[in-house]
Design a protein around this motif. Structure first.
Motif, short mmCIF file in Angstrom:
data_model
loop_
_atom_site.label_atom_id
_atom_site.label_comp_id
_atom_site.label_asym_id
_atom_site.label_seq_id
_atom_site.Cartn_x
_atom_site.Cartn_y
_atom_site.Cartn_z
N GLU A 6 33.01 35.71 54.41
CA GLU A 6 33.73 36.32 53.30
C GLU A 6 34.19 35.21 52.35
OE1 GLU A 6 37.36 38.29 54.33
OE2 GLU A 6 38.05 36.68 55.62
N ILE A 7 34.52 35.60 51.13
CA ILE A 7 34.97 34.65 50.13
C ILE A 7 36.28 35.14 49.53
CG2 ILE A 7 34.45 33.58 47.89
CD1 ILE A 7 31.48 33.89 48.54
N ILE A 8 37.25 34.25 49.49
CA ILE A 8 38.53 34.55 48.83
C ILE A 8 38.57 33.72 47.56
CG2 ILE A 8 41.03 34.44 48.99
CD1 ILE A 8 40.74 34.73 52.03
N VAL A 9 38.65 34.40 46.44
CA VAL A 9 38.67 33.74 45.14
C VAL A 9 40.10 33.72 44.61
CG1 VAL A 9 37.77 33.73 42.78
CG2 VAL A 9 36.33 34.53 44.66
N LEU A 10 40.59 32.52 44.31
CA LEU A 10 41.94 32.38 43.77
C LEU A 10 41.87 31.79 42.36
CD1 LEU A 10 45.02 32.40 43.88
CD2 LEU A 10 44.93 30.21 45.10
N ARG B 251 37.11 38.79 48.15
CA ARG B 251 38.47 39.22 47.80
C ARG B 251 39.00 38.36 46.66
NH1 ARG B 251 41.45 39.96 53.69
NH2 ARG B 251 39.61 40.63 54.88
N PHE B 252 39.78 38.97 45.82
CA PHE B 252 40.37 38.26 44.70
C PHE B 252 41.89 38.33 44.78
CE2 PHE B 252 36.28 39.91 43.26
CZ PHE B 252 35.69 38.78 42.72
N ILE B 253 42.54 37.21 44.51
CA ILE B 253 44.00 37.19 44.39
C ILE B 253 44.29 37.24 42.89
CG2 ILE B 253 46.12 35.89 44.86
CD1 ILE B 253 44.62 34.62 47.25
N SER B 254 44.68 38.40 42.42
CA SER B 254 44.71 38.62 40.97
C SER B 254 45.93 38.05 40.27
CB SER B 254 44.60 40.12 40.65
OG SER B 254 45.68 40.82 41.22
N ASN B 255 47.03 37.89 40.98
CA ASN B 255 48.19 37.19 40.42
C ASN B 255 49.13 36.79 41.56
OD1 ASN B 255 50.18 39.19 41.02
ND2 ASN B 255 49.80 40.25 39.10
N PRO C 150 48.92 32.22 37.36
CA PRO C 150 49.94 33.02 38.05
C PRO C 150 50.04 34.45 37.54
CG PRO C 150 50.80 30.86 37.46
CD PRO C 150 49.48 30.99 36.78
N GLN C 151 49.96 34.63 36.21
CA GLN C 151 50.09 35.95 35.60
C GLN C 151 48.70 36.48 35.25
OE1 GLN C 151 51.54 33.14 34.10
NE2 GLN C 151 53.52 33.28 35.12
N TYR C 152 48.41 37.70 35.67
CA TYR C 152 47.10 38.26 35.38
C TYR C 152 46.90 38.51 33.89
CZ TYR C 152 43.06 41.27 35.00
OH TYR C 152 41.84 41.77 34.63
N ALA C 153 45.74 38.10 33.38
CA ALA C 153 45.30 38.46 32.03
C ALA C 153 43.79 38.64 32.09
CB ALA C 153 45.67 37.38 31.02
N SER C 154 43.28 39.55 31.30
CA SER C 154 41.84 39.77 31.25
C SER C 154 41.11 38.50 30.84
CB SER C 154 41.52 40.90 30.26
OG SER C 154 40.12 41.04 30.09
N ALA C 155 41.73 37.71 29.95
CA ALA C 155 41.08 36.51 29.41
C ALA C 155 41.04 35.36 30.40
CB ALA C 155 41.80 36.06 28.14
N THR C 156 41.80 35.44 31.49
CA THR C 156 41.82 34.35 32.47
C THR C 156 41.36 34.87 33.84
OG1 THR C 156 44.20 34.78 32.75
CG2 THR C 156 43.54 32.95 31.30
N ASN C 157 42.27 35.49 34.58
CA ASN C 157 41.93 36.03 35.90
C ASN C 157 40.77 37.01 35.80
OD1 ASN C 157 44.84 35.59 35.32
ND2 ASN C 157 45.04 35.66 37.55
N GLY C 158 40.85 37.92 34.82
CA GLY C 158 39.80 38.92 34.66
C GLY C 158 38.45 38.28 34.39
#
Length: 343
Positions: free
Chosen positions: A125-129, A161-165, A133-141
């Motif tokens: 499995e892969i965990i993507v971090l 899996r993604f850690i979105s914020n 810290p704060q989710y935004a479509s332009a960064t985390n998204g």
């Protein structure tokens, strides 16, 4: 432990940086960065024209000069601090259970290379971090989008899996509080400014649930309806760090920097508050930039130098920038906790 047991792959992803301070490399970086449809969210043809005919050609020489101000013998601070974070994280995790890679959303090392290394290792499995810290479509998204774009080409896709914020992770907050305490111990301040990277207002509204977002006092409360509103997350981060440091709320201000273009961006603007504080006779300011976990152009140069110069010219006496988390031990422990608790 069975040595043949498949590992969990960890991919740490930061924003990116030019390969050098040469204008050509900065232009290349700007083109890749700004052509991302989640960063400049307008149709492809006008975006291409805007980036390739206006922004990249004219902005690159100036940006190259700005990058030279923070470049070191190790190169870009954003890159080498992320490398240091990875290198300090690896021995904190069981090597028989984890393989850690790092990448930049734009330029090198690429997300494609990071995923290739994990795929080659046949991780289970892969965990993507994404290191925002704060989710935004332009960064985390954008990171999530790119990972999915690449992984869909694989014949076998492991669990991803993604850690979105992580705005309210206790160790993330404690790491900032430690840095704040170190600065505050050196003297008193009239104001505590929390400056976050800005976003166009339209991007906030696009993600609004049931028309909840009004770009105003709605961000004073952090609820299930605005849990992915970038502006609300920033105000929430400020409140949590303020509480950790027992700062007087009336001396704390949240604002947004790094505007691009003429469209309205989320307010209040940092540059406006610099002028307002000086006009009100504020003399000593301590600045936090909790949207960034590594020192970079936006912290070291924009906040640490440009805004300081403006403030001092307007009558201010002291403008101190709290350094970013970089590879601070508490922050490394925070990352360890996030990736291992997601297992």
């Amino acid at each position: 432990m069975n040595k043949n047991k498949a590992k969990t792959g960890i991919l740490l992803v930061n924003l990116g940086t030019p390969d050098s301070t040469a204008t050509a490399d900065v232009r290349k970086y700007l083109r890749e960065f700004l052509m991302d449809g989640r960063v400049i969210d307008i149709p492809l043809i006008p975006r291409w024209m805007l980036v390739n005919l206006i922004i990249a050609p004219f902005r690159a020489p100036k940006s190259a000069g700005e990058y030279r101000k923070l470049w070191t013998e190790r190169g870009s601070p954003l890159l080498f601090h992320t490398v240091d974070l990875k290198e300090k994280l690896i021995p904190m995790l069981d090597s028989s259970q984890y393989q850690v890679e790092m990448a930049m959303r734009y330029q090198s090392p690429s997300i494609a290379d990071g995923l290739k290394a994990l795929n080659k290792a046949n991780v289970k499995e892969i965990i993507v971090l994404p290191l925002f810290p704060q989710y935004a479509s332009a960064t985390n998204g954008s990171v999530i989008d790119r990972v999915m774009e690449l992984a869909r080409e694989w014949q076998i896709i492991p669990n991803i899996r993604f850690i979105s914020n992580f705005v309210d992770h206790p160790l993330f907050l404690e790491a900032w509080a430690e840095l704040g305490r170190e600065m505050i111990a050196k003297g008193e301040y009239d104001r505590f400014l929390f400056s976050y990277h800005g976003l166009p207002e339209r991007q906030i509204k696009k993600g609004s649930v049931d028309g909840y977002c009004q770009l105003g006092d709605c961000c004073a409360n952090y609820t299930k309806k605005n849990q992915f509103c970038y502006r609300a997350q920033c105000f929430y981060t400020t409140r949590l760090i303020t509480e950790k440091l027992n700062l007087p709320p009336e001396k704390v201000v949240t604002c947004f920097q790094s505007r691009l273009g003429k469209d309205p961006w989320i307010k209040p603007y940092t540059e406006d508050l610099v002028k307002e504080m000086a006009r009100k006779g504020v003399k000593k300011v301590l600045v936090f930039s909790p949207a960034f976990v590594a020192d970079c152009l936006e912290t070291t140069v924009e906040v640490g130098e440009e805004y300081k110069e403006q403030f001092m010219e307007l009558g201010g006496e002291q403008w101190d920038l709290v350094p970013s988390l970089n590879s601070r031990d508490t922050w490394v422990q925070c990352v360890k906790d996030m990736v291992s608790s997601n297992k």
